[in-house]
Design a protein around this motif. Structure first.
Motif, mmCIF file in Angstrom:
data_model
loop_
_atom_site.group_PDB
_atom_site.id
_atom_site.type_symbol
_atom_site.label_atom_id
_atom_site.label_comp_id
_atom_site.label_asym_id
_atom_site.label_seq_id
_atom_site.Cartn_x
_atom_site.Cartn_y
_atom_site.Cartn_z
ATOM 1 N N ALA A 90 0.829 -1.207 0.000
ATOM 2 C CA ALA A 90 0.000 0.000 0.000
ATOM 3 C C ALA A 90 0.861 1.254 0.000
ATOM 4 C CB ALA A 90 -0.940 -0.014 1.204
ATOM 5 N N ASP A 91 1.944 1.254 0.794
ATOM 6 C CA ASP A 91 2.848 2.408 0.817
ATOM 7 C C ASP A 91 3.492 2.622 -0.546
ATOM 8 O OD1 ASP A 91 2.307 2.930 3.478
ATOM 9 O OD2 ASP A 91 4.103 1.890 4.238
ATOM 10 N N ALA A 92 3.956 1.536 -1.171
ATOM 11 C CA ALA A 92 4.588 1.643 -2.488
ATOM 12 C C ALA A 92 3.585 2.137 -3.532
ATOM 13 C CB ALA A 92 5.177 0.300 -2.907
ATOM 14 N N ALA A 93 2.361 1.657 -3.464
ATOM 15 C CA ALA A 93 1.338 2.097 -4.414
ATOM 16 C C ALA A 93 1.008 3.568 -4.195
ATOM 17 C CB ALA A 93 0.080 1.238 -4.260
ATOM 18 N N LEU A 100 5.551 -4.385 -10.542
ATOM 19 C CA LEU A 100 4.844 -5.664 -10.515
ATOM 20 C C LEU A 100 5.768 -6.783 -10.995
ATOM 21 C CD1 LEU A 100 1.293 -4.612 -11.698
ATOM 22 C CD2 LEU A 100 2.087 -5.128 -9.399
ATOM 23 N N THR A 101 6.780 -7.052 -10.190
ATOM 24 C CA THR A 101 7.718 -8.135 -10.483
ATOM 25 C C THR A 101 7.074 -9.456 -10.067
ATOM 26 O OG1 THR A 101 8.740 -8.045 -8.301
ATOM 27 C CG2 THR A 101 9.663 -6.577 -10.002
ATOM 28 N N PRO A 102 7.633 -10.576 -10.523
ATOM 29 C CA PRO A 102 7.094 -11.877 -10.088
ATOM 30 C C PRO A 102 7.085 -12.026 -8.563
ATOM 31 C CG PRO A 102 8.521 -12.187 -11.977
ATOM 32 C CD PRO A 102 8.654 -10.746 -11.574
ATOM 33 N N ASP A 103 8.097 -11.493 -7.878
ATOM 34 C CA ASP A 103 8.134 -11.581 -6.412
ATOM 35 C C ASP A 103 6.989 -10.793 -5.780
ATOM 36 O OD1 ASP A 103 10.365 -13.199 -6.430
ATOM 37 O OD2 ASP A 103 11.785 -11.543 -6.073
ATOM 38 N N VAL A 104 6.728 -9.595 -6.298
ATOM 39 C CA VAL A 104 5.646 -8.764 -5.765
ATOM 40 C C VAL A 104 4.301 -9.457 -5.998
ATOM 41 C CG1 VAL A 104 4.402 -6.573 -6.021
ATOM 42 C CG2 VAL A 104 6.901 -6.587 -5.956
ATOM 43 N N LEU A 105 4.115 -9.982 -7.201
ATOM 44 C CA LEU A 105 2.862 -10.689 -7.494
ATOM 45 C C LEU A 105 2.708 -11.920 -6.604
ATOM 46 C CD1 LEU A 105 2.710 -10.381 -11.379
ATOM 47 C CD2 LEU A 105 1.266 -9.223 -9.689
ATOM 48 N N ALA A 106 3.805 -12.633 -6.366
ATOM 49 C CA ALA A 106 3.747 -13.804 -5.485
ATOM 50 C C ALA A 106 3.366 -13.392 -4.067
ATOM 51 C CB ALA A 106 5.081 -14.540 -5.487
ATOM 52 N N ASP A 107 3.917 -12.253 -3.597
ATOM 53 C CA ASP A 107 3.560 -11.753 -2.262
ATOM 54 C C ASP A 107 2.076 -11.398 -2.185
ATOM 55 O OD1 ASP A 107 6.127 -12.051 -1.309
ATOM 56 O OD2 ASP A 107 6.647 -9.909 -1.510
ATOM 57 N N ILE A 108 1.577 -10.769 -3.231
ATOM 58 C CA ILE A 108 0.149 -10.392 -3.257
ATOM 59 C C ILE A 108 -0.721 -11.643 -3.221
ATOM 60 C CG2 ILE A 108 -1.683 -9.365 -4.662
ATOM 61 C CD1 ILE A 108 0.450 -7.324 -5.636
ATOM 62 N N HIS A 109 -0.382 -12.639 -4.050
ATOM 63 C CA HIS A 109 -1.147 -13.887 -4.067
ATOM 64 C C HIS A 109 -1.071 -14.594 -2.709
ATOM 65 C CE1 HIS A 109 -2.371 -14.168 -8.297
ATOM 66 N NE2 HIS A 109 -1.246 -13.514 -8.560
ATOM 67 N N GLY A 110 0.120 -14.638 -2.127
ATOM 68 C CA GLY A 110 0.283 -15.274 -0.814
ATOM 69 C C GLY A 110 -0.524 -14.583 0.264
ATOM 70 N N ALA A 111 -0.519 -13.247 0.254
ATOM 71 C CA ALA A 111 -1.290 -12.489 1.241
ATOM 72 C C ALA A 111 -2.786 -12.754 1.077
ATOM 73 C CB ALA A 111 -0.985 -10.998 1.113
ATOM 74 N N CYS A 112 -3.237 -12.795 -0.162
ATOM 75 C CA CYS A 112 -4.665 -13.057 -0.411
ATOM 76 C C CYS A 112 -5.050 -14.456 0.060
ATOM 77 C CB CYS A 112 -4.982 -12.873 -1.897
ATOM 78 S SG CYS A 112 -4.921 -11.150 -2.416
ATOM 79 N N ARG A 113 -4.179 -15.442 -0.167
ATOM 80 C CA ARG A 113 -4.467 -16.809 0.304
ATOM 81 C C ARG A 113 -4.513 -16.854 1.832
ATOM 82 N NH1 ARG A 113 -1.156 -18.123 -3.983
ATOM 83 N NH2 ARG A 113 0.655 -18.201 -2.636
ATOM 84 N N ASP A 114 -3.559 -16.161 2.475
ATOM 85 C CA ASP A 114 -3.551 -16.138 3.941
ATOM 86 C C ASP A 114 -4.837 -15.516 4.484
ATOM 87 O OD1 ASP A 114 -1.057 -17.318 4.084
ATOM 88 O OD2 ASP A 114 0.023 -15.418 4.384
#
Length: 138
Positions: A90-93, A100-114
């Motif tokens: 949110a701060d970065a946005a 939107l690197t693969p790592d950032v997208l993976a973090d977003i997906h992981g957070a949504c799953r959690d």
């Protein structure tokens, strides 16, 4: 003459007991998370008494089961990196530097799953059944 055997699937008639508020409070403290019925039954008939509950397929949880499930929820929330990760995103946005690197997208997906897992556990803790497939990854 033998007494008739009640048909299977019918619960026994409940027994009513009037207690003072102080007696009820003491009973609930002594039950320590178990249902009052289970606690009273164990005190009357011994600790090894097991009762089959007809209709226990409703998904409702007893007080001890609910307490364990809510403890799991709190542990999962504490161990989750979802909230700090989402705050960083949110701060970065907000300042416009969210790559939107693969790592950032993976973090977003992981957070949504959690968050979805925590939601499902909370629903179960409330005695509700989460709908399968109700949430999708972003």
């Amino acid at each position: 003459m033998k007494e008739p055997i009640p048909p299977r699937g019918h619960a026994a008639a409940p027994i009513s007991l009037r207690l003072t508020p102080e007696e009820r409070d003491q009973l609930e403290r002594d039950a320590a998370g178990r249902s009052l019925s289970a606690y009273i039954r164990s005190r009357l008939f011994g600790a090894d008494t097991k009762v089959e509950l007809a209709g226990r397929t409703s998904g409702r949880l007893g007080p001890a089961e609910r307490q364990r499930l809510l403890a799991r929820i709190l542990a999962r929330l504490g161990a989750s990196k979802a909230l700090p990760s989402l705050n960083e995103l949110a701060d970065a946005a907000r300042i416009g530097v969210l790559p939107l690197t693969p790592d950032v997208l993976a973090d977003i997906h992981g957070a949504c799953r959690d968050i979805a897992d925590i939601r499902d556990l909370l629903l179960r803790g409330l005695g509700l059944r989460p709908a399968n497939g109700e949430h999708d990854d972003p």
